[in-house]
Design a protein around this motif. Structure first.
Motif, PDB file in Angstrom:
ATOM      1  N   LEU A 184      64.670  46.544  34.582  1.00 53.15           N
ATOM      2  CA  LEU A 184      65.299  47.754  34.051  1.00 53.15           C
ATOM      3  C   LEU A 184      64.547  49.007  34.479  1.00 53.15           C
ATOM      4  CD1 LEU A 184      66.235  46.633  30.416  1.00 53.15           C
ATOM      5  CD2 LEU A 184      67.767  46.979  32.360  1.00 53.15           C
ATOM      6  N   MET A 185      63.226  48.911  34.618  1.00 52.54           N
ATOM      7  CA  MET A 185      62.451  50.064  35.071  1.00 52.54           C
ATOM      8  C   MET A 185      62.852  50.448  36.492  1.00 52.54           C
ATOM      9  SD  MET A 185      58.748  48.982  33.481  1.00 52.54           S
ATOM     10  CE  MET A 185      57.838  50.292  34.266  1.00 52.54           C
ATOM     11  N   ASN A 186      63.044  49.463  37.344  1.00 51.23           N
ATOM     12  CA  ASN A 186      63.468  49.755  38.713  1.00 51.23           C
ATOM     13  C   ASN A 186      64.881  50.326  38.746  1.00 51.23           C
ATOM     14  OD1 ASN A 186      61.030  48.758  39.676  1.00 51.23           O
ATOM     15  ND2 ASN A 186      61.831  46.689  39.964  1.00 51.23           N
ATOM     16  N   GLU A 187      65.699  49.899  37.792  1.00 43.70           N
ATOM     17  CA  GLU A 187      67.108  50.299  37.790  1.00 43.70           C
ATOM     18  C   GLU A 187      67.341  51.640  37.105  1.00 43.70           C
ATOM     19  OE1 GLU A 187      71.304  48.630  35.865  1.00 43.70           O
ATOM     20  OE2 GLU A 187      69.553  47.324  36.024  1.00 43.70           O
ATOM     21  N   LEU A 188      66.645  51.889  35.988  1.00 43.24           N
ATOM     22  CA  LEU A 188      66.961  53.044  35.149  1.00 43.24           C
ATOM     23  C   LEU A 188      65.955  54.185  35.248  1.00 43.24           C
ATOM     24  CD1 LEU A 188      68.038  51.163  31.880  1.00 43.24           C
ATOM     25  CD2 LEU A 188      69.527  52.123  33.648  1.00 43.24           C
ATOM     26  N   SER A 189      64.690  53.885  35.498  1.00 44.67           N
ATOM     27  CA  SER A 189      63.659  54.917  35.432  1.00 44.67           C
ATOM     28  C   SER A 189      63.562  55.683  36.743  1.00 44.67           C
ATOM     29  CB  SER A 189      62.303  54.288  35.101  1.00 44.67           C
ATOM     30  OG  SER A 189      61.279  55.260  35.125  1.00 44.67           O
ATOM     31  N   ASP A 190      63.164  56.960  36.648  1.00 44.93           N
ATOM     32  CA  ASP A 190      62.968  57.768  37.856  1.00 44.93           C
ATOM     33  C   ASP A 190      61.536  57.679  38.377  1.00 44.93           C
ATOM     34  OD1 ASP A 190      61.620  59.199  35.927  1.00 44.93           O
ATOM     35  OD2 ASP A 190      62.382  61.155  36.552  1.00 44.93           O
ATOM     36  N   GLY A 191      60.698  56.862  37.743  1.00 47.58           N
ATOM     37  CA  GLY A 191      59.335  56.661  38.231  1.00 47.58           C
ATOM     38  C   GLY A 191      58.348  57.729  37.831  1.00 47.58           C
ATOM     39  N   SER A 192      58.716  58.633  36.927  1.00 48.60           N
ATOM     40  CA  SER A 192      57.801  59.701  36.535  1.00 48.60           C
ATOM     41  C   SER A 192      56.665  59.153  35.675  1.00 48.60           C
ATOM     42  CB  SER A 192      58.551  60.795  35.772  1.00 48.60           C
ATOM     43  OG  SER A 192      59.471  61.445  36.620  1.00 48.60           O
ATOM     44  N   LEU A 193      55.519  59.828  35.767  1.00 44.24           N
ATOM     45  CA  LEU A 193      54.322  59.391  35.058  1.00 44.24           C
ATOM     46  C   LEU A 193      53.604  60.585  34.456  1.00 44.24           C
ATOM     47  CD1 LEU A 193      52.721  56.991  37.699  1.00 44.24           C
ATOM     48  CD2 LEU A 193      53.741  56.268  35.548  1.00 44.24           C
ATOM     49  N   ALA A 194      52.813  60.307  33.444  1.00 47.33           N
ATOM     50  CA  ALA A 194      51.846  61.273  32.927  1.00 47.33           C
ATOM     51  C   ALA A 194      50.481  60.613  32.954  1.00 47.33           C
ATOM     52  CB  ALA A 194      52.206  61.702  31.508  1.00 47.33           C
ATOM     53  N   VAL A 195      49.487  61.328  33.440  1.00 50.60           N
ATOM     54  CA  VAL A 195      48.119  60.815  33.444  1.00 50.60           C
ATOM     55  C   VAL A 195      47.306  61.632  32.446  1.00 50.60           C
ATOM     56  CG1 VAL A 195      48.121  59.880  35.769  1.00 50.60           C
ATOM     57  CG2 VAL A 195      47.590  62.278  35.435  1.00 50.60           C
ATOM     58  N   ASP A 196      46.442  60.942  31.747  1.00 43.66           N
ATOM     59  CA  ASP A 196      45.640  61.620  30.731  1.00 43.66           C
ATOM     60  C   ASP A 196      44.448  60.736  30.401  1.00 43.66           C
ATOM     61  OD1 ASP A 196      45.081  63.723  28.923  1.00 43.66           O
ATOM     62  OD2 ASP A 196      45.807  62.504  27.263  1.00 43.66           O
ATOM     63  N   ALA A 197      43.364  61.363  30.004  1.00 38.86           N
ATOM     64  CA  ALA A 197      42.174  60.629  29.573  1.00 38.86           C
ATOM     65  C   ALA A 197      41.967  60.873  28.087  1.00 38.86           C
ATOM     66  CB  ALA A 197      40.946  61.073  30.362  1.00 38.86           C
ATOM     67  N   THR A 198      41.784  59.804  27.345  1.00 46.83           N
ATOM     68  CA  THR A 198      41.580  59.910  25.905  1.00 46.83           C
ATOM     69  C   THR A 198      40.274  59.220  25.540  1.00 46.83           C
ATOM     70  OG1 THR A 198      42.636  59.560  23.742  1.00 46.83           O
ATOM     71  CG2 THR A 198      42.819  57.782  25.340  1.00 46.83           C
ATOM     72  N   PRO A 199      39.507  59.756  24.592  1.00 43.42           N
ATOM     73  CA  PRO A 199      38.205  59.157  24.274  1.00 43.42           C
ATOM     74  C   PRO A 199      38.342  57.921  23.394  1.00 43.42           C
ATOM     75  CG  PRO A 199      38.584  61.073  22.885  1.00 43.42           C
ATOM     76  CD  PRO A 199      39.737  61.007  23.839  1.00 43.42           C
ATOM     77  N   ILE A 200      37.516  56.933  23.664  1.00 49.11           N
ATOM     78  CA  ILE A 200      37.423  55.746  22.819  1.00 49.11           C
ATOM     79  C   ILE A 200      35.946  55.455  22.575  1.00 49.11           C
ATOM     80  CG2 ILE A 200      39.604  54.758  23.611  1.00 49.11           C
ATOM     81  CD1 ILE A 200      37.964  52.886  25.405  1.00 49.11           C
ATOM     82  N   ARG A 201      35.645  54.961  21.411  1.00 46.63           N
ATOM     83  CA  ARG A 201      34.262  54.651  21.067  1.00 46.63           C
ATOM     84  C   ARG A 201      33.847  53.314  21.677  1.00 46.63           C
ATOM     85  NH1 ARG A 201      32.708  58.027  16.801  1.00 46.63           N
ATOM     86  NH2 ARG A 201      34.466  59.073  15.792  1.00 46.63           N
ATOM     87  N   THR A 202      32.554  53.149  21.851  1.00 43.06           N
ATOM     88  CA  THR A 202      32.008  51.869  22.275  1.00 43.06           C
ATOM     89  C   THR A 202      31.123  51.318  21.170  1.00 43.06           C
ATOM     90  OG1 THR A 202      30.844  50.711  24.050  1.00 43.06           O
ATOM     91  CG2 THR A 202      29.958  52.849  23.385  1.00 43.06           C
ATOM     92  N   PHE A 203      30.875  50.022  21.220  1.00 39.16           N
ATOM     93  CA  PHE A 203      30.132  49.353  20.156  1.00 39.16           C
ATOM     94  C   PHE A 203      28.632  49.490  20.418  1.00 39.16           C
ATOM     95  CE2 PHE A 203      28.750  45.481  17.767  1.00 39.16           C
ATOM     96  CZ  PHE A 203      29.225  45.873  16.532  1.00 39.16           C
ATOM     97  N   ALA A 204      28.168  50.723  20.407  1.00 38.40           N
ATOM     98  CA  ALA A 204      26.750  51.004  20.641  1.00 38.40           C
ATOM     99  C   ALA A 204      26.437  52.380  20.082  1.00 38.40           C
ATOM    100  CB  ALA A 204      26.409  50.945  22.130  1.00 38.40           C
TER     101      ALA A 204
END
Length: 603
Positions: A186-206
């Motif tokens: 369905l992605m190949n059939e319906l989507s125009d292939g647009s994207l958003a790139v973003d960086a989000t912070p996540i904690r580490t176990f330290a």
């Protein structure tokens, strides 16, 4: 008599407790089959078997394929989290005997010593897998001195580390691709292939350490995230930046006369210790997520899903990580479309982000900082204004429209009118870009969008077209004015060029749909009632490789959860949806946005 009664009571109590302990819920074979299918349909097993092997000694008691199935099942039980103790319990004690035999899981006694022996098997295989795809030369779980860390980094083999980084990228891709496989067609059939790139912070176990201190954290690949425009650790910002004077109008209290005060360097507050997780989220930019008349989602508008992820220290190499994800997406067969990112991306060097992105086939859409507004570049006499090429005789008020809005010299309604008034002055494409990115662009008068006094054949087309009166010059008309068209190189204005006219209605629709989708996905994945990816406790193994592996499984679970919830809210073939759609918040209409806020609603 009393002693016998007491002994009988203890025995009865122990029997009841043993009966309670025996109530272990086994997994049905039908619950395990989807995990087997996903692992077998991916290329993960082939990837790991090439590198995770023993050159000598006894053969492993568990195969990489079985471990991957256990990791998948752990996410299904915990809501996206991988816990190695739970993986051990699932594989060795909660599968049916037939399924254990099918997966070649050895038998261990069902007591503490048996569990510890089985857990050691799982732990050793997981860390062997991690080591084979670990791009870091620094070991985790140790407080390395800064000198030792520098020595290890210098002694690392760049080719080996690059190969491991590539394997880690392949691993995350295979995990995420498996999660979206039901919708790939369905992605190949319906989507125009647009994207958003973003960086989000996540904690580490330290626990984080002082950046310039003598020791590193037990997760040496992580760093401090700063919750401001620049996400780098303030201790790593150059001295010149730290010494920069405060902005005008924000002066502090005057020092008392006769006393000399030391200059104060304002430190930014540190927010969390962890990683920046760069995501690529797919979203069809042509459609809103507006519900149909029956208050159900449109089945032709697919949910926003994550297709790529990369971890790095906060604020470090956003262009490198984003481009790594995008290039791999193209190699995996995902078609390109519009691409939106925040200011961290279009403030990169053109050779690191803008030009490679365009070479991959993506059409970038950007916002700009205040100091980037107005005229940005020039070529052959044409001028670039906020990412678009225009006639050099475009009136100055139109060039400075956004600047004047930010300086409060015009109102928002006037700004929208000026943005619309720019359109007749835009250079129009005469041909498609060639393989190297060069493109022939026509003067707007030649394209029939305006009238120009130095091109008599363009006059007399009607008062609805603006009349361009180029300023005389001793050198004669500019090249774009002398010729009918000019060739623009991809390097011309590369840093600021974008595919849509900044601020117009189409730009607003595409940019905000994509940006809102990636921000919404971040919030969805960070929800503590869901996968809770920001929390350190959701990934209790240190190091960039381990954190990436665990995060990839979490994100795959996010995708599966989103797909399942979306499908259950659809009304198909006249049938009622299984679940109601959550009410959407009222949003401001697109096309009424300005850089200083939305227009007030009209009565």
């Amino acid at each position: 008599m009393g002693a016998d009664t007491s002994a009988g009571t203890v025995k009865d109590r122990h029997e009841r407790l043993l009966a309670m302990r025996a109530e272990r819920k086994l997994l049905n074979d039908e619950e395990v089959e989807p995990a087997i299918e996903d692992v077998d349909n991916s290329s993960l097993v082939a990837l790991l078997q090439e590198f995770v092997h023993l050159d000598r000694g006894r053969p492993r008691k568990l195969t990489p394929r079985t471990l991957l199935i256990g990791l998948y099942l752990s996410t299904q039980i915990t809501g996206g989290k991988v816990i190695l103790e739970l993986v051990t319990d699932i594989l060795f004690f909660r599968l049916s005997p037939q399924m254990r035999q099918r997966l070649t899981v050895p038998d261990y006694p069902d007591h503490d010593q048996g569990f510890e022996a089985a857990y050691a098997v799982v732990r050793r295989l997981f860390h062997a897998m991690r080591a084979a795809i670990d791009p870091s030369p620094l070991p985790a779980n140790k407080r390395l001195s800064r000198e030792e860390a520098q020595r290890l980094a210098a002694d690392g083999d760049p080719e080996l580390l690059a190969a491991r980084e590539h394997r880690l990228a392949l691993f995350t891709e295979f995990v995420l691709d498996a999660s979206v496989r039901p919708l790939r067609g369905l992605m190949n059939e319906l989507s125009d292939g647009s994207l958003a790139v973003d960086a989000t912070p996540i904690r580490t176990f330290a626990r984080g350490r002082k950046t310039n201190g003598p020791e590193l954290s037990t997760d040496p690949d992580a760093g401090w995230y700063v919750r401001e425009g620049d996400h780098r650790d303030p201790d790593t910002v150059p001295v010149a930046e730290a010494m920069r004077p405060a902005a005008k109008g924000k002066k502090g209290p005057k020092p008392k006369k006769g006393r000399r005060k030391k200059p104060l360097l304002k430190k930014r507050a540190k927010y969390l210790f962890g990683y920046d997780a760069a995501f690529a989220v797919t979203r069809d930019a042509r459609h809103d997520g507006v519900l149909l008349e029956d208050n159900t989602p449109n089945p032709d508008v697919l949910p926003a899903l994550v297709l790529g992820v990369a971890l790095d220290k906060p604020g470090q190499r956003p262009a490198y990580n984003g481009l790594k994800i995008l290039s791999r997406l193209r190699e995996r067969g995902y078609k390109p479309g519009y691409l939106a990112g925040d200011l961290a991306y279009n403030n990169s060097e053109p050779n690191e982000w803008q030009l490679p992105v365009r070479a991959l086939g993506y059409k970038p859409v950007y916002d700009y900082r205040v100091d980037q507004l107005g005229q940005q570049a020039g070529a052959h006499g044409a001028i670039m204004v906020e990412g678009t090429w225009y006639c050099p005789s475009m009136p100055q008020p139109l060039i400075d429209a956004t600047k004047e809005l930010c300086d409060e010299r015009i109102d928002r309604e006037n700004w929208l009118q000026r943005i619309e008034a720019r359109k007749p002055y835009r250079l129009m494409p005469k041909e498609h870009e060639d393989a190297d990115g060069y493109q022939r662009m026509m003067c707007p008068a030649e394209a029939g969008k305006a009238q120009c006094l130095i091109k008599p054949h363009t006059l007399g087309r009607g008062i609805h077209l603006p009349l361009v009166d180029p300023e005389p010059s001793p050198a004669g008309p500019l090249k774009v004015c002398r010729q009918g068209s000019v060739t623009l190189a991809p390097i011309s204005g590369a840093k600021d060029w974008q595919a849509l006219e900044y601020g117009d209605e189409e730009w607003q629709k595409v940019y905000f749909r994509l940006r809102n989708s990636v921000e919404g996905f971040n919030g969805y994945a960070k929800n503590p009632l869901g996968e809770g990816i920001e929390a350190a406790d959701s990934r209790r193994i240190r190091g960039i490789a381990a954190q990436t592996i665990l995060l990839a499984f979490q994100l795959a679970h996010v995708n599966r959860r989103k797909i399942k919830e979306w499908v259950e809210t659809l009304a198909l073939d006249g049938q009622r949806p299984r679940k109601r759609t959550h009410h959407r918040r009222r949003t401001k209409p697109l096309g009424r946005w300005t850089p200083t806020g939305y227009l007030a609603p009209t009565a």
